[in-house]
Design an enzyme around this catalytic site. Structure first.
Site, short mmCIF file in Angstrom:
data_model
loop_
_atom_site.label_atom_id
_atom_site.label_comp_id
_atom_site.label_asym_id
_atom_site.label_seq_id
_atom_site.Cartn_x
_atom_site.Cartn_y
_atom_site.Cartn_z
N GLN A 1 -1.15 -18.11 8.13
CA GLN A 1 -1.07 -19.56 8.38
C GLN A 1 -0.79 -19.86 9.86
OE1 GLN A 1 0.65 -22.01 5.22
NE2 GLN A 1 1.60 -23.26 6.82
N CYS B 1 -0.34 -15.19 -2.92
CA CYS B 1 0.38 -13.90 -2.91
C CYS B 1 1.88 -14.13 -3.08
CB CYS B 1 0.09 -13.12 -1.62
SG CYS B 1 0.42 -14.01 -0.11
N CYS C 1 -5.31 -14.80 2.85
CA CYS C 1 -4.31 -14.11 3.68
C CYS C 1 -4.75 -12.68 3.95
CB CYS C 1 -2.92 -14.18 3.03
SG CYS C 1 -2.50 -12.77 2.04
N GLU C 2 -4.51 -12.26 5.17
CA GLU C 2 -4.98 -10.93 5.57
C GLU C 2 -4.10 -9.82 5.01
OE1 GLU C 2 -5.00 -11.13 9.85
OE2 GLU C 2 -2.96 -10.38 9.99
N HIS C 3 -2.94 -10.15 4.48
CA HIS C 3 -2.06 -9.12 3.93
C HIS C 3 -2.43 -8.73 2.50
CE1 HIS C 3 1.21 -10.48 6.97
NE2 HIS C 3 0.39 -9.58 7.48
N HIS C 4 -2.94 -9.69 1.73
CA HIS C 4 -3.24 -9.42 0.31
C HIS C 4 -4.67 -9.80 -0.08
CE1 HIS C 4 1.16 -10.21 0.57
NE2 HIS C 4 1.24 -9.20 -0.26
N HIS D 1 0.58 -20.13 -0.86
CA HIS D 1 -0.04 -18.81 -0.76
C HIS D 1 0.03 -18.14 -2.13
CE1 HIS D 1 1.06 -18.70 3.82
NE2 HIS D 1 0.50 -19.83 3.45
#
Ligand SMILES: [Zn+2]
Length: 193
Positions: free
Chosen positions: A124, A154, A82-85, A152
């Site tokens: 996703q 995260c 995931c690009e956030h975490h 996920h």
């Protein structure tokens, strides 16, 4: 195609992270870690170097196919980050469907496309729209659907910690979006296995 991944820079950065979290990057268990992470990132982020168009061109060897019957490849297993975490998205099952418009590509190519698209920093929903776009270009059809179920880390391994929670996303293009009958046929086939 973008240039290759900068291994040396990743190594330096990982070493910094180890120090920042209070670790000793020189201790035995960690001494090779920055190198290992760099090599792992090179592999798991390979898809960042290519655009959707370039991925489509890699796997667009197609066969003439006049039928308009739906092609469905169910539950292709996948991982992504995931690009956030920068956290792992795992236990992913990706189902890809399209309606041929004169040609089809080999089924193994669909799996290779999924593999390349998931080797990026992703969300996703974005995996769904990227796969749909690559299939659209490679198969020359507007009618594409991508259904994804995934966990996920995260979400499941930190913060509110909800192990087992699955995220579902549905990406519908062309007639899958516009034609209720086509859409229902797709979900019926998916349900019946
Ligand atoms: Zn995340």
């Amino acid at each position: 195609m973008k240039g290759s991944i900068d291994l040396e820079r990743i190594e330096k950065a990982v070493k910094e992270i180890l120090i920042a979290i209070g670790e000793d990057p020189e201790r035995e268990g960690l001494i090779e870690t920055p190198k290992r992470v760099a090599r792992m990132y090179e592999e798991v982020f390979e898809g960042i170097r290519y655009t959707n168009e370039e991925i489509a061109n890699m796997f667009d060897k197609s066969f003439e196919h006049p039928d308009k019957d739906m092609v469905i490849m169910k539950n292709i297993p996948a991982f992504s980050y995931c690009e956030h975490h920068l956290a792992l998205m795992y236990n992913m099952n990706i189902t890809v469907a399209y309606i041929p418009n004169g040609k089809v590509i080999g089924l193994s190519k669909i799996a290779r496309i999924v593999d390349m698209v998931t080797k990026r920093l992703q969300l996703q929903e974005k995996i769904g729209s990227d796969v749909a776009e690559v299939i659209r270009i490679a198969c020359g059809t507007e009618d594409v659907a991508v259904i994804i179920e995934g966990e996920h880390s995260c979400m499941t391994a930190r913060g509110i910690k909800k192990p087992g929670v699955k995220t579902n996303t549905v990406t519908l293009r062309g007639r899958f979006k516009l034609d209720k009958k086509v859409r229902e046929e797709l979900f019926q086939i998916i349900k019946n296995g």
